[in-house]
Design a protein around this motif. Structure first.
Motif, PDB file in Angstrom:
ATOM      1  N   PHE A  52       0.847  -1.191   0.000  1.00 33.64           N
ATOM      2  CA  PHE A  52       0.000   0.000   0.000  1.00 33.64           C
ATOM      3  C   PHE A  52       0.882   1.240   0.000  1.00 33.64           C
ATOM      4  CE2 PHE A  52       0.821  -0.613   4.474  1.00 33.64           C
ATOM      5  CZ  PHE A  52       0.986   0.678   4.961  1.00 33.64           C
ATOM      6  N   THR A  53       0.305   2.351  -0.436  1.00 26.07           N
ATOM      7  CA  THR A  53       1.010   3.637  -0.454  1.00 26.07           C
ATOM      8  C   THR A  53       0.543   4.477   0.732  1.00 26.07           C
ATOM      9  OG1 THR A  53       1.186   3.597  -2.858  1.00 26.07           O
ATOM     10  CG2 THR A  53       1.450   5.735  -1.771  1.00 26.07           C
ATOM     11  N   ASP A 106      10.533   7.070  10.813  1.00 23.85           N
ATOM     12  CA  ASP A 106      11.962   6.717  10.803  1.00 23.85           C
ATOM     13  C   ASP A 106      12.401   6.072   9.503  1.00 23.85           C
ATOM     14  OD1 ASP A 106      11.927   7.677  13.342  1.00 23.85           O
ATOM     15  OD2 ASP A 106      11.932   5.709  14.321  1.00 23.85           O
ATOM     16  N   LYS A 107      11.441   5.829   8.589  1.00 23.83           N
ATOM     17  CA  LYS A 107      11.755   5.189   7.308  1.00 23.83           C
ATOM     18  C   LYS A 107      12.453   3.857   7.524  1.00 23.83           C
ATOM     19  CE  LYS A 107      12.074   9.605   4.834  1.00 23.83           C
ATOM     20  NZ  LYS A 107      12.905  10.477   3.982  1.00 23.83           N
ATOM     21  N   GLU A 108      11.792   2.956   8.238  1.00 23.09           N
ATOM     22  CA  GLU A 108      12.399   1.687   8.589  1.00 23.09           C
ATOM     23  C   GLU A 108      11.363   0.570   8.522  1.00 23.09           C
ATOM     24  OE1 GLU A 108      13.731   2.169  12.570  1.00 23.09           O
ATOM     25  OE2 GLU A 108      11.717   2.047  13.424  1.00 23.09           O
ATOM     26  N   ASP A 109      11.856  -0.661   8.596  1.00 22.16           N
ATOM     27  CA  ASP A 109      10.956  -1.811   8.643  1.00 22.16           C
ATOM     28  C   ASP A 109      10.190  -1.819   9.953  1.00 22.16           C
ATOM     29  OD1 ASP A 109      12.120  -2.456   6.277  1.00 22.16           O
ATOM     30  OD2 ASP A 109      13.193  -4.216   6.997  1.00 22.16           O
ATOM     31  N   TYR A 110       9.069  -2.528   9.958  1.00 17.61           N
ATOM     32  CA  TYR A 110       8.383  -2.757  11.220  1.00 17.61           C
ATOM     33  C   TYR A 110       7.926  -4.207  11.290  1.00 17.61           C
ATOM     34  CZ  TYR A 110       3.900  -2.117   8.712  1.00 17.61           C
ATOM     35  OH  TYR A 110       2.841  -2.225   7.852  1.00 17.61           O
ATOM     36  N   VAL A 111       8.043  -4.740  12.491  1.00 16.73           N
ATOM     37  CA  VAL A 111       7.654  -6.127  12.759  1.00 16.73           C
ATOM     38  C   VAL A 111       6.767  -6.115  13.991  1.00 16.73           C
ATOM     39  CG1 VAL A 111       8.452  -8.452  13.286  1.00 16.73           C
ATOM     40  CG2 VAL A 111       9.837  -6.969  11.817  1.00 16.73           C
ATOM     41  N   LEU A 112       5.631  -6.773  13.922  1.00 14.98           N
ATOM     42  CA  LEU A 112       4.744  -6.791  15.080  1.00 14.98           C
ATOM     43  C   LEU A 112       3.888  -8.043  15.067  1.00 14.98           C
ATOM     44  CD1 LEU A 112       1.638  -5.819  14.029  1.00 14.98           C
ATOM     45  CD2 LEU A 112       2.858  -3.669  13.800  1.00 14.98           C
ATOM     46  N   ASP A 113       3.474  -8.449  16.253  1.00 15.68           N
ATOM     47  CA  ASP A 113       2.549  -9.562  16.439  1.00 15.68           C
ATOM     48  C   ASP A 113       1.232  -9.003  16.971  1.00 15.68           C
ATOM     49  OD1 ASP A 113       4.211 -12.040  15.916  1.00 15.68           O
ATOM     50  OD2 ASP A 113       5.465 -11.035  17.393  1.00 15.68           O
ATOM     51  N   ILE A 133       9.512   0.892   0.547  1.00 16.05           N
ATOM     52  CA  ILE A 133      10.137   1.013  -0.773  1.00 16.05           C
ATOM     53  C   ILE A 133      10.280   2.499  -1.064  1.00 16.05           C
ATOM     54  CG2 ILE A 133       9.961   0.474  -3.225  1.00 16.05           C
ATOM     55  CD1 ILE A 133      10.334  -1.960  -1.426  1.00 16.05           C
ATOM     56  N   PHE A 134      11.505   2.934  -1.381  1.00 14.87           N
ATOM     57  CA  PHE A 134      11.791   4.353  -1.544  1.00 14.87           C
ATOM     58  C   PHE A 134      11.840   4.735  -3.028  1.00 14.87           C
ATOM     59  CE2 PHE A 134      13.724   2.949   2.404  1.00 14.87           C
ATOM     60  CZ  PHE A 134      13.236   3.889   3.302  1.00 14.87           C
ATOM     61  N   ASN A 135      11.423   5.967  -3.302  1.00 13.81           N
ATOM     62  CA  ASN A 135      11.549   6.497  -4.659  1.00 13.81           C
ATOM     63  C   ASN A 135      12.905   7.166  -4.839  1.00 13.81           C
ATOM     64  OD1 ASN A 135      11.358   8.948  -3.316  1.00 13.81           O
ATOM     65  ND2 ASN A 135       9.188   9.240  -3.791  1.00 13.81           N
ATOM     66  N   ASP A 136      13.130   7.775  -6.002  1.00 10.22           N
ATOM     67  CA  ASP A 136      14.429   8.394  -6.286  1.00 10.22           C
ATOM     68  C   ASP A 136      14.729   9.544  -5.344  1.00 10.22           C
ATOM     69  OD1 ASP A 136      14.728   6.587  -8.318  1.00 10.22           O
ATOM     70  OD2 ASP A 136      13.986   7.953  -9.887  1.00 10.22           O
ATOM     71  N   ALA A 137      13.691  10.164  -4.805  1.00  7.97           N
ATOM     72  CA  ALA A 137      13.902  11.291  -3.888  1.00  7.97           C
ATOM     73  C   ALA A 137      14.182  10.834  -2.465  1.00  7.97           C
ATOM     74  CB  ALA A 137      12.678  12.207  -3.908  1.00  7.97           C
ATOM     75  N   GLY A 138      14.203   9.523  -2.236  1.00  6.94           N
ATOM     76  CA  GLY A 138      14.481   9.025  -0.899  1.00  6.94           C
ATOM     77  C   GLY A 138      13.259   9.002  -0.011  1.00  6.94           C
ATOM     78  N   GLU A 139      12.063   9.237  -0.576  1.00  9.14           N
ATOM     79  CA  GLU A 139      10.836   9.189   0.201  1.00  9.14           C
ATOM     80  C   GLU A 139      10.185   7.805   0.041  1.00  9.14           C
ATOM     81  OE1 GLU A 139       9.947  11.516   2.236  1.00  9.14           O
ATOM     82  OE2 GLU A 139      11.628  12.799   1.631  1.00  9.14           O
ATOM     83  N   ILE A 140       9.329   7.457   1.004  1.00  9.28           N
ATOM     84  CA  ILE A 140       8.657   6.162   0.964  1.00  9.28           C
ATOM     85  C   ILE A 140       7.567   6.197  -0.102  1.00  9.28           C
ATOM     86  CG2 ILE A 140       7.267   4.515   2.251  1.00  9.28           C
ATOM     87  CD1 ILE A 140       8.683   5.344   4.767  1.00  9.28           C
ATOM     88  N   ALA A 141       7.740   5.349  -1.114  1.00 10.74           N
ATOM     89  CA  ALA A 141       6.740   5.264  -2.174  1.00 10.74           C
ATOM     90  C   ALA A 141       5.612   4.326  -1.772  1.00 10.74           C
ATOM     91  CB  ALA A 141       7.394   4.793  -3.472  1.00 10.74           C
ATOM     92  N   GLU A 142       5.962   3.242  -1.111  1.00 10.90           N
ATOM     93  CA  GLU A 142       4.952   2.313  -0.629  1.00 10.90           C
ATOM     94  C   GLU A 142       5.567   1.380   0.403  1.00 10.90           C
ATOM     95  OE1 GLU A 142       3.413  -0.364  -3.549  1.00 10.90           O
ATOM     96  OE2 GLU A 142       5.373  -0.850  -4.387  1.00 10.90           O
ATOM     97  N   PHE A 143       4.702   0.712   1.132  1.00 11.85           N
ATOM     98  CA  PHE A 143       5.106  -0.341   2.059  1.00 11.85           C
ATOM     99  C   PHE A 143       4.662  -1.680   1.466  1.00 11.85           C
ATOM    100  CE2 PHE A 143       5.598   2.815   5.440  1.00 11.85           C
ATOM    101  CZ  PHE A 143       6.668   2.265   6.135  1.00 11.85           C
TER     102      PHE A 143
END
Length: 689
Positions: A52-53, A106-113, A133-143
């Motif tokens: 999702f975005t 934080d632009k990082e992975d997340y793990v949860l139960d 997943i980051f775009n060329d600008a370094g922003e999060i394009a989607e998870f």
């Protein structure tokens, strides 16, 4: 039933054993393979993928498996994000939101139960992993990520816990093979599939010979096995052997063989029947259990030693009865009780508590028990958790009381308690610790005494400065008083004329008022330094404070032919400080500089600026004899002085005041001649952040 009858029955069912053993072997092998595959395949089993975005309504992707495990009809499409969030168990929703927002920020992975609550009330457990997943600008394009249905694993874990109770009986049959042989001729009559497989042979290839089995026995144990069989031929006793086998490409395994001689006409002389049990796993479990017990004993020993070193004891209370059910060894020591196997009763404990502290302790226990009953009522009458959580906060207990030892020694202890609540909301236990804070209390008392002593010294320092300023203050007051007298006399003259000049009289009366205000300001400054008032911080103009002290010390400087110069930084921000304490520091430094030059005269310079760290800095420099050689740091220590009549506390108090404001005070040579004292203070925006 005796052993002979059991062996005969075993022989009668000999025809069915191979089939049963093969089925059992196939099931066991399948289970082993499944367990091996499961370890590697858990990442894929019952796992749905998604994407999702952030900030966009809807999902970019849902795999077929995700539709299945979430029980959503693929024809209806993925659930809306809002509906998906409603499916999350209410107790887990905030955790899921917080973890996602942190990953997004934080632009990082997340793990949860977390748990999913289905419309029909069923509950499933999920393990979710999200990756940005980051775009060329370094922003999060989607998870993108996966959600694994681990409900079955949860059920298996629960089943495994239940099966542990049956393990003791099940071990008699697990990994057990049957056999029969003639000990005299070494002829093998029977070897079940399980028994044959234990030694690394393929049951489908026929019955191995005695020599084949013997070769699979560990070389160090072969002689022992042969000697035992020869002894049995002579005695006819039951067989009981423990040995090792070493099959090719297999680790060493431990075996336990039990046999019984068959005494019947159809049997060849020396025939034995029996079973062989693979005890390798049991041996491993026994070793692991022994190691765990050893670790537990070491852990308990370390815990006891740690509690002894930290003066911390632990306890547990039964809320239903109010009785102590656990008391650590250190608890006995802290309470001055003789250690026993059973926890002490309330009477023994109360005898060690200071009489004045018993009522609040009893009140705390009664409040805890009352709150625990409320928990039961809340769970019985409602299904919400907010009321229960509020009540659990009431159960958080912290008490401080005194313990009186048999020798009369007084200890200060602090007790912390925490409730243990089961899934139904019932309070099962109340556990906590008691910390001996006697030394901490003594340190607090000592710090308070030192703070009071420092305050008294600061007050005395102010008074001593007043003595030095008495002459200059009296001279300073004469000017506004004399000006006021002259203005008042002039006012009377203007009014005494035949035609009173009211305008001139008003101007001279105004001058009289200004002179009176100036005298009052001088007196207020002196009174502020003399008054033993508590610190009061406010927004101040640092340059204005410098101007006030320069004006106050002007006469004192002129008396010793010391010229004063100021250099103010423009547009400096306000500082948050106690006016009187800041005046005290600045006056002390300037008086020290004047005193250093009173025999020779010289120049006193006061500067203000905003330094590179963004701090307001004041510098007081003189052209006196300079700092004592190699003692730049020592001059700030209490009782160190270079003056014949000095107390050695002035600079120590100044540094204490500056550091209490978050600043720093230091000294350095003033070029080729004199000394320079600098101190910094945070500006107002530092306090705001």
């Amino acid at each position: 039933m005796d052993l002979t009858t059991r062996v005969r029955n075993l022989l009668r069912t000999n025809d069915t054993l191979p089939t049963t053993s093969r089925e059992r072997e196939a099931a066991v092998n399948q289970l082993r393979r499944s367990e091996a595959y499961l370890a590697e395949a858990q990442r894929l089993t019952k796992t749905g993928s998604w994407a999702f975005t952030p900030g966009k309504e809807g999902w970019n992707y849902w795999s077929d498996e995700l539709f299945r495990i979430l029980e959503v009809d693929p024809r209806q499409g993925p659930l809306l994000l809002e509906l998906m969030g409603q499916r999350v168990h209410p107790e887990d929703r905030q955790q899921v939101v917080d973890r996602y927002l942190k990953a997004l920020n934080d632009k990082e992975d997340y793990v949860l139960d977390h748990r999913m609550l289905y419309p029909d009330g069923r509950l499933k457990y999920f393990h979710t992993i999200g990756h940005p997943i980051f775009n060329d600008a370094g922003e999060i394009a989607e998870f993108v990520g996966t959600s694994v249905d681990v409900t079955e694993q949860k059920r298996i874990e629960e089943a495994l816990r239940r099966s542990e109770a049956y393990l003791a009986e099940g071990q008699r049959l697990t990994h057990t093979g049957s056999w029969s042989l003639n000990a005299a001729t070494r002829q093998i009559f029977h070897s079940s599939a399980e028994h044959t497989g234990m030694f690394g042979f393929d049951p489908e290839k026929g019955l191995p010979s005695f020599e084949d089995f013997l070769q699979r026995i560990h070389p160090e144990d072969q002689e022992y096995v042969l000697e035992t069989l020869q002894t049995l031929m002579r005695s006819g006793e039951d067989l009981d052997l423990r040995y090792r086998i070493a099959a090719p490409d297999c680790p060493v395994r431990y075996m336990h063989t039990i046999g019984h001689p068959v005494l019947k006409e159809s049997s060849a002389p020396g025939e034995y029947v029996g079973i062989t049990i693979d005890t390798t796993e049991r041996r491993r479990l026994d070793q692991e259990r022994e190691q765990a017990e050893n670790r537990l004993r070491r852990s308990e020993a370390y815990l006891a030693e740690a509690q002894r070193l930290s003066h911390t004891g632990s306890w547990a209370l039964d809320p239903a009865t109010g009785k102590i059910i656990y008391y650590s060894e250190e608890m006995f020591r802290i309470m001055g009780l003789e250690p026993t196997l059973d926890p002490p009763d309330s009477e023994a404990i109360s005898q060690r508590i200071h009489p004045e502290d018993i009522p609040p302790i009893i009140e705390g226990i009664e409040r805890t028990l009352a709150a625990s009953k409320k928990c039961w009522i809340v769970m019985d009458q409602t299904t919400g958790s907010q009321g229960l959580e509020a009540l659990l906060k009431e159960l958080q207990a912290e008490l401080e009381f005194r313990v009186v030892s048999p020798d009369g020694t007084l200890k200060y202890v602090r007790s912390y308690g925490h409730p243990i609540v089961d899934k139904t909301g019932h309070l099962t236990e109340f556990v906590g610790t008691i910390v001996d804070v006697t030394e901490q209390k003594k340190a607090e008392f000592e710090r308070e005494r030192l703070r009071q002593w420092e305050a008294d010294l600061a007050h005395m320092n102010r008074i001593s400065m007043l003595g030095e300023l008495a002459a200059s203050i009296s001279h300073e007051l004469k000017q506004p008083i004399a000006a006021g007298i002259i203005s008042a006399s002039t006012t009377l003259n203007w009014l005494a004329r035949d035609e009173p000049n009211v305008e001139e009289a008003r101007e001279t009366a105004t001058a009289t008022l200004k002179a009176g205000k100036r005298a009052a300001e001088i007196i207020d400054h002196v009174r502020a330094l003399y008054t033993k008032a508590p610190p009061k911080r406010e927004l101040l103009d640092g340059n204005e404070i410098i101007r006030e002290i320069v004006a106050l010390l002007w006469v004192e400087a002129n008396r010793y032919k010391v010229s004063m110069h100021t250099d103010f930084a423009a547009e400096v921000p306000m500082i948050m400080s106690d006016r009187v304490q800041l005046q005290q520091v600045l006056m002390n430094l300037m008086l020290n500089a004047i005193e250093a030059m009173k025999e020779t005269g010289g120049s006193l310079s006061v500067k203000s600026r905003l330094n590179q760290e963004g701090l307001f800095q004041i510098s007081v420099s003189d052209t006196g004899p300079g700092l004592p050689a190699a003692k730049e740091k020592q001059i700030f220590e209490p009782f160190f002085t270079t003056k014949p009549q000095g107390s050695g506390m002035g600079l120590a108090i100044c540094r204490s005041i500056v550091e209490s404001h978050g600043g720093c005070l230091w000294a350095a040579p003033n070029g080729d001649r004199g000394a320079c004292f600098n101190f910094t203070l945070p500006v107002a925006n530092h306090y705001e952040t």
